[in-house]
Write a protein that holds these residues in place. Sequence first.
Motif, PDB file in Angstrom:
ATOM      1  N   GLY A 140      31.303  52.379  23.270  1.00 40.69           N
ATOM      2  CA  GLY A 140      32.675  52.025  23.618  1.00 40.69           C
ATOM      3  C   GLY A 140      32.745  51.013  24.752  1.00 40.69           C
ATOM      4  N   ASN A 141      31.943  51.220  25.781  1.00 45.04           N
ATOM      5  CA  ASN A 141      31.944  50.297  26.918  1.00 45.04           C
ATOM      6  C   ASN A 141      31.423  48.916  26.520  1.00 45.04           C
ATOM      7  N   LYS A 142      30.433  48.910  25.636  1.00 48.75           N
ATOM      8  CA  LYS A 142      29.869  47.635  25.180  1.00 48.75           C
ATOM      9  C   LYS A 142      30.898  46.853  24.379  1.00 48.75           C
ATOM     10  N   ALA A 143      31.650  47.548  23.508  1.00 44.12           N
ATOM     11  CA  ALA A 143      32.689  46.871  22.721  1.00 44.12           C
ATOM     12  C   ALA A 143      33.761  46.298  23.640  1.00 44.12           C
ATOM     13  N   TYR A 144      34.143  47.063  24.658  1.00 40.67           N
ATOM     14  CA  TYR A 144      35.143  46.597  25.631  1.00 40.67           C
ATOM     15  C   TYR A 144      34.647  45.345  26.351  1.00 40.67           C
ATOM     16  N   TYR A 145      33.403  45.381  26.803  1.00 47.22           N
ATOM     17  CA  TYR A 145      32.861  44.240  27.557  1.00 47.22           C
ATOM     18  C   TYR A 145      32.676  43.014  26.665  1.00 47.22           C
ATOM     19  N   GLU A 146      32.244  43.210  25.430  1.00 56.30           N
ATOM     20  CA  GLU A 146      32.033  42.072  24.532  1.00 56.30           C
ATOM     21  C   GLU A 146      33.353  41.387  24.189  1.00 56.30           C
ATOM     22  N   ASN A 147      34.419  42.162  24.029  1.00 54.01           N
ATOM     23  CA  ASN A 147      35.721  41.560  23.783  1.00 54.01           C
ATOM     24  C   ASN A 147      36.211  40.790  25.008  1.00 54.01           C
ATOM     25  N   LEU A 148      35.949  41.351  26.190  1.00 51.72           N
ATOM     26  CA  LEU A 148      36.291  40.646  27.433  1.00 51.72           C
ATOM     27  C   LEU A 148      35.503  39.344  27.551  1.00 51.72           C
ATOM     28  N   THR A 149      34.232  39.386  27.161  1.00 50.76           N
ATOM     29  CA  THR A 149      33.387  38.187  27.205  1.00 50.76           C
ATOM     30  C   THR A 149      33.910  37.113  26.264  1.00 50.76           C
ATOM     31  N   LEU A 150      34.313  37.521  25.058  1.00 53.32           N
ATOM     32  CA  LEU A 150      34.870  36.564  24.103  1.00 53.32           C
ATOM     33  C   LEU A 150      36.117  35.894  24.662  1.00 53.32           C
ATOM     34  N   GLU A 160      38.581  52.567  32.126  1.00 52.48           N
ATOM     35  CA  GLU A 160      39.090  53.179  33.353  1.00 52.48           C
ATOM     36  C   GLU A 160      38.779  52.309  34.573  1.00 52.48           C
ATOM     37  N   TYR A 161      37.606  51.682  34.554  1.00 50.59           N
ATOM     38  CA  TYR A 161      37.180  50.898  35.720  1.00 50.59           C
ATOM     39  C   TYR A 161      37.895  49.552  35.803  1.00 50.59           C
ATOM     40  N   TYR A 162      37.959  48.855  34.669  1.00 53.63           N
ATOM     41  CA  TYR A 162      38.487  47.490  34.693  1.00 53.63           C
ATOM     42  C   TYR A 162      39.951  47.415  34.263  1.00 53.63           C
ATOM     43  N   GLY A 163      40.455  48.481  33.625  1.00 54.74           N
ATOM     44  CA  GLY A 163      41.865  48.498  33.252  1.00 54.74           C
ATOM     45  C   GLY A 163      42.052  48.507  31.750  1.00 54.74           C
ATOM     46  N   LYS A 164      43.174  49.100  31.328  1.00 50.56           N
ATOM     47  CA  LYS A 164      43.475  49.149  29.904  1.00 50.56           C
ATOM     48  C   LYS A 164      43.932  47.794  29.366  1.00 50.56           C
ATOM     49  N   PRO A 208      42.905  44.271  30.384  1.00 49.43           N
ATOM     50  CA  PRO A 208      42.078  43.424  31.253  1.00 49.43           C
ATOM     51  C   PRO A 208      42.427  41.939  31.203  1.00 49.43           C
ATOM     52  N   GLN A 209      43.374  41.544  30.356  1.00 45.29           N
ATOM     53  CA  GLN A 209      43.667  40.121  30.209  1.00 45.29           C
ATOM     54  C   GLN A 209      44.152  39.503  31.516  1.00 45.29           C
ATOM     55  N   ALA A 210      44.994  40.239  32.259  1.00 49.44           N
ATOM     56  CA  ALA A 210      45.519  39.697  33.518  1.00 49.44           C
ATOM     57  C   ALA A 210      44.393  39.467  34.530  1.00 49.44           C
ATOM     58  N   GLN A 211      43.482  40.464  34.648  1.00 46.59           N
ATOM     59  CA  GLN A 211      42.360  40.299  35.578  1.00 46.59           C
ATOM     60  C   GLN A 211      41.456  39.152  35.153  1.00 46.59           C
ATOM     61  N   ALA A 212      41.225  39.037  33.838  1.00 47.89           N
ATOM     62  CA  ALA A 212      40.374  37.952  33.337  1.00 47.89           C
ATOM     63  C   ALA A 212      41.006  36.594  33.614  1.00 47.89           C
ATOM     64  N   GLN A 213      42.318  36.489  33.431  1.00 42.89           N
ATOM     65  CA  GLN A 213      42.999  35.230  33.696  1.00 42.89           C
ATOM     66  C   GLN A 213      42.958  34.873  35.174  1.00 42.89           C
ATOM     67  N   GLU A 214      43.050  35.888  36.040  1.00 46.13           N
ATOM     68  CA  GLU A 214      42.948  35.633  37.486  1.00 46.13           C
ATOM     69  C   GLU A 214      41.561  35.113  37.846  1.00 46.13           C
ATOM     70  N   LEU A 215      40.534  35.720  37.247  1.00 45.05           N
ATOM     71  CA  LEU A 215      39.165  35.256  37.495  1.00 45.05           C
ATOM     72  C   LEU A 215      38.987  33.812  37.022  1.00 45.05           C
ATOM     73  N   LEU A 216      39.489  33.514  35.849  1.00 47.06           N
ATOM     74  CA  LEU A 216      39.356  32.160  35.311  1.00 47.06           C
ATOM     75  C   LEU A 216      40.114  31.150  36.180  1.00 47.06           C
ATOM     76  N   ALA A 217      41.288  31.539  36.664  1.00 50.31           N
ATOM     77  CA  ALA A 217      42.079  30.630  37.493  1.00 50.31           C
ATOM     78  C   ALA A 217      41.370  30.311  38.804  1.00 50.31           C
ATOM     79  N   ALA A 218      40.561  31.263  39.292  1.00 50.61           N
ATOM     80  CA  ALA A 218      39.850  31.045  40.562  1.00 50.61           C
ATOM     81  C   ALA A 218      38.570  30.239  40.387  1.00 50.61           C
ATOM     82  N   MET A 219      38.118  30.076  39.161  1.00 46.05           N
ATOM     83  CA  MET A 219      36.872  29.334  38.915  1.00 46.05           C
ATOM     84  C   MET A 219      37.120  27.834  38.941  1.00 46.05           C
TER      85      MET A 219
END
Length: 274
Positions: free
Chosen positions: A20-30, A67-71, A73-84
């Motif tokens: 489950g965690n791997k599927a979550y992370y791989e989708n975040l990576t995509l 639970e760790y990164y959020g249900k 995660p798109q907002a957190q991912a967009q914030e990370l991308l905006a800071a790069m």
Amino acid sequence: MKADKIIADNNQQRAKLSTGNKAYYENLTLFMRGHGTLKNDMVLESSLLEILNDLIQAQRNGISAREYYGKTPQAQAQELLAAMPNDIKGFIVFVFGLLFELIGMFTLNDLVLPGSSLDVGRLLLQVAVMVPFPFMILWCVGSAALKATGKLEAVFNGIIYGGIMLALGIVMLLNLVHTSLIVRPADHVVLLVAGSLLIGGLIWISIQRPKLPFIFITIYLMLQLLLAMLYRIPATKNIMTAKLDLGVWTWPLVLLIGMLLVCLVGLFIWKHKK
């Protein structure tokens, strides 16, 4: 450490995650890779590896990735991308490299022989289809990845490769199109351009060391450039156009050359993987 080494480390480390965690992370990576085409590769891949290490540590503490990164995660991912930082220069270099290979694949065959013509209109249509299409697919797949439930990386990868193959198919069909924008470049112009591109390609290979299978596409283009030059250099033109009849030795010689080429390609792949 180069970006490809970070990606290799990422692929190895993510095996430590649960299903489950791997599927979550791989989708975040995509999502992040699909929306981060303008970002610096090193920064993007380092951030993804850092997120992976955090998720592995959280998993050890009994906390799931959701639970760790959020249900959501798109907002957190967009914030990370905006800071790069953006890497516009690297993106332009990549696009020009892609253009060089595409233009070479679809035009050099027409320009090898002296007196050949080039359909510029058809070439522009092919470039207009092929260049933006992969980036559009990456963006769409990345946007859909975080909305997926379950492990769908293989499905999304299939969509990406299928889309690229569709673009290639459209480009190949465009070979049947003929426009009025046809040019017949002079032999000395083709010789000058081919020589410049050949030297530039050799320098680019020595610096970038392209991966498989792109290295073979590059070598194919370089051979095409070399042939275009040999057909136009006075000292070699007569040799290239001369009729060669070896009688019964023709096919044995062709087979021998073919075997040597296969051995050289195999040796190259073996050394490239080491």
